[in-house]
Design an enzyme around this catalytic site. Structure first.
Site, PDB file in Angstrom:
ATOM      1  N   ALA A   1       0.956  -1.298  -0.143  1.00 48.35           N
ATOM      2  CA  ALA A   1      -0.106  -0.058  -0.038  1.00 48.35           C
ATOM      3  C   ALA A   1       0.932   1.318  -0.035  1.00 48.35           C
ATOM      4  CB  ALA A   1      -0.727   0.027   1.189  1.00 48.35           C
TER       5      ALA A   1
ATOM      6  N   GLY B   1       0.477   5.168  -0.193  1.00 47.95           N
ATOM      7  CA  GLY B   1      -0.895   5.408   0.202  1.00 47.95           C
ATOM      8  C   GLY B   1      -1.860   6.055  -0.672  1.00 47.95           C
TER       9      GLY B   1
ATOM     10  N   LYS C   1      -3.049   5.133  -3.725  1.00 44.96           N
ATOM     11  CA  LYS C   1      -4.134   4.052  -4.062  1.00 44.96           C
ATOM     12  C   LYS C   1      -5.094   3.675  -2.860  1.00 44.96           C
ATOM     13  CE  LYS C   1      -1.218   2.300  -8.043  1.00 44.96           C
ATOM     14  NZ  LYS C   1       0.103   3.086  -7.368  1.00 44.96           N
TER      15      LYS C   1
ATOM     16  N   ASP D   1       5.248  -9.002   5.428  1.00 46.46           N
ATOM     17  CA  ASP D   1       5.379  -9.517   3.944  1.00 46.46           C
ATOM     18  C   ASP D   1       4.163  -9.912   3.292  1.00 46.46           C
ATOM     19  OD1 ASP D   1       6.164 -10.665   1.475  1.00 46.46           O
ATOM     20  OD2 ASP D   1       7.169 -12.355   2.317  1.00 46.46           O
TER      21      ASP D   1
ATOM     22  N   CYS E   1       4.602  -0.886 -12.733  1.00 43.56           N
ATOM     23  CA  CYS E   1       4.963   0.302 -13.536  1.00 43.56           C
ATOM     24  C   CYS E   1       6.275   0.000 -14.037  1.00 43.56           C
ATOM     25  CB  CYS E   1       5.127   1.492 -12.339  1.00 43.56           C
ATOM     26  SG  CYS E   1       6.364   1.328 -11.084  1.00 43.56           S
TER      27      CYS E   1
END
Length: 501
Positions: free
Chosen positions: A140, A143, A145, A190, A260
């Site tokens: 995450a 943050g 998204k 993890d 990406c």
């Protein structure tokens, strides 16, 4: 590998065309096969990677709309253009000039907007979110998204946001607090080993750690680091994350896997291996965004034929929309696939007298509606109280790093709203509100500099804690002294971002 920079160029200078060819030449046939336009398409790709990336921000729904945010930018002489293919996403996305530092402006500090690369906002749109869903963001931080997900759910319900390092969780929580998000619990660990005790999720985002090749336009140093060896090292972790997401997904639920990077080793090959291992319990859905120029997923790579269904994946090449590079796969778990039992819920509590703290704050600021009627208040630390959405229901395991927002300190007298609490509750305050009209006063407050507002501005405030506003938007908390001096309590960690306010 060498970046081969132009003689005399700075570290931030664009890579030479030759350097781009060396770093990414293995994708030339791939690009031409999926996009076409042999020769010209490749030159456009190389040219795009050498240009700076436009900045992008999205407006925080419920605080400001896209038109208002564009007007604030226009007042600063900054041109802002809507991103048509992000229309309908949580918040309105605006493209800004390359190099624009959104975090150095007052409206950013006030939680009216968040900076996030345009193409990076696509995965949340493809999650097909709706209120009432239980959602996991497996990787995450920082943050952006997660906040998009939370606000798409109406800042209600249950979102879990996981990352692996304490400092990344801290950055994640900071962004959620600034944006007034109260329906997220954060966990640390993890993602590939996320415990099944967390229960099933309707939607899971796996924005996987990757070689980041597609971010070259904002991270020039990557030109010396990319290559197939790095991609192969990343792939094992990515497979573990996606496999875990499938296990945690509720039957009939949706997973969005994104990176990406351009590398098929981290994209289509990861998806293909997970699909094959699950024997029909998972299927690829078409990933498409109206108005976005995109290419299909790869079905042939280095002499290997991949399943034709991988063409349903989405690739974004930088030159097609003047963005970074991106890859997205949308997967659906079969309705008859095995699922997990519902989780044991995390219990929340208050100490004796904690309700009095909330009453005292509400009376001090003239809040018409008791805080407990709008939010669930709970105590996690001796320092003070947290609040969260009333229907937020995180599981007992894994242990939450935080649930909701730390909004009130009770280890000081009188109790004090945090800055995040002031940004969230300040619009409803009717007492002890001090409006800073002059930009110079506003900026001094954000830089934690002492100032003395005009008598008219402080006429309705008695000495003590006040909520500071500018143009009706809350900025944070301050102490008004009997002398008339205003002592800023804006966070030191945030004030550094306000140097250009």
């Amino acid at each position: 590998m060498t970046g081969q920079r132009e003689p005399g160029s700075s570290r931030e200078a664009p890579p030479t065309p030759a350097a781009v060819e060396i770093a990414f030449g293995r994708y030339r046939a791939l690009l031409e096969a999926t996009v076409g336009d042999a020769g010209a398409g490749w030159r456009d790709f190389v040219d795009a990677l050498r240009r700076p990336l436009p900045a992008c921000v999205w407006s925080r729904p419920g605080r400001v709309d896209g038109a208002e945010l564009a007007d604030l930018l226009a007042e600063q002489g900054v041109a802002a253009d809507p991103v048509p293919w992000l229309d309908g996403a949580p918040g309105s996305a605006l493209l800004l000039p390359a190099g624009f530092k959104a975090g150095q402006h007052w409206w950013y500090c006030a939680g009216l907007a968040h900076a996030q690369e345009a193409v990076s906002q696509l995965p949340v749109r493809l999650l097909d979110l709706a209120p009432g869903q239980r959602v996991l963001d497996l990787c995450a931080a920082p943050g952006g998204k997660t906040a998009q997900i939370a606000l798409a759910l109406g800042n209600a319900g249950t979102v879990l946001a996981n990352d692996f390092a304490p400092e990344r969780i801290a950055a994640l929580q900071g962004n959620l607090d600034r944006l007034g998000v109260v329906n997220v619990s954060t966990t640390r660990g993890d993602g590939g080993n996320y415990p099944a005790a967390a229960g099933p999720f309707d939607r899971i985002l796996v924005d996987a750690p990757c070689s980041s090749e597609g971010t070259l336009r904002r991270n020039r140093s990557l030109i010396d680091k990319v290559g197939p060896e790095r991609s192969l090292r990343m792939a094992s972790r990515q497979r573990a994350l996606l496999r875990k997401a499938v296990k945690l997904c509720r039957p009939g639920g949706r997973i969005v896997y994104s990176t990406c990077t351009f590398a098929p080793e981290e994209n289509e090959l990861v998806v293909a291996e997970v699909l094959e291992s699950l024997g029909g319990r998972l299927r690829l859905l078409p990933a498409a965004v109206p108005g976005l120029a995109s290419a299909p997923g790869v079905t042939h790579w280095q002499g290997r034929s991949l399943p034709a269904e991988l063409g349903r994946c989405l690739r974004v090449w930088p030159h097609a929309n003047d963005t970074g590079g991106f890859f997205i796969a949308v997967l659906e778990k079969a309705p008859d696939a095995p699922g997990l039992p519902e989780p044991v819920p995390l219990g929340f509590g208050l100490d004796a007298g904690d309700g009095d703290w909330c009453t005292e704050i509400a009376e001090h600021y003239g809040l018409a509606t008791p805080i407990e009627q709008t939010y669930r208040v709970h105590r996690r630390t001796r320092r003070g109280l947290h609040l969260m959405a009333p229907d937020h229901a995180p599981p007992a395991a894994p242990a939450a790093q935080g649930s909701g927002m730390f909004f009130q300190r009770t280890n000081v007298r009188p109790p004090k709203l945090t800055t995040a609490g002031a940004l969230l509750l300040g619009a409803a305050a009717t007492r002890q509100v001090l409006e800073l009209g002059a930009p110079a006063e506003r900026d001094a407050y954000l830089r934690r500099e002492p100032l003395t507002p005009a008598p008219a501005a402080r006429a309705d405030c008695r000495p003590g804690q006040v909520i500071v506003r500018h143009r009706g938007w809350s900025l944070g908390v301050a102490v008004l002294h009997r002398s008339g001096e205003l002592e800023s309590l804006f966070p030191r960690g945030w004030s550094g971002a306000a140097t250009g306010a």
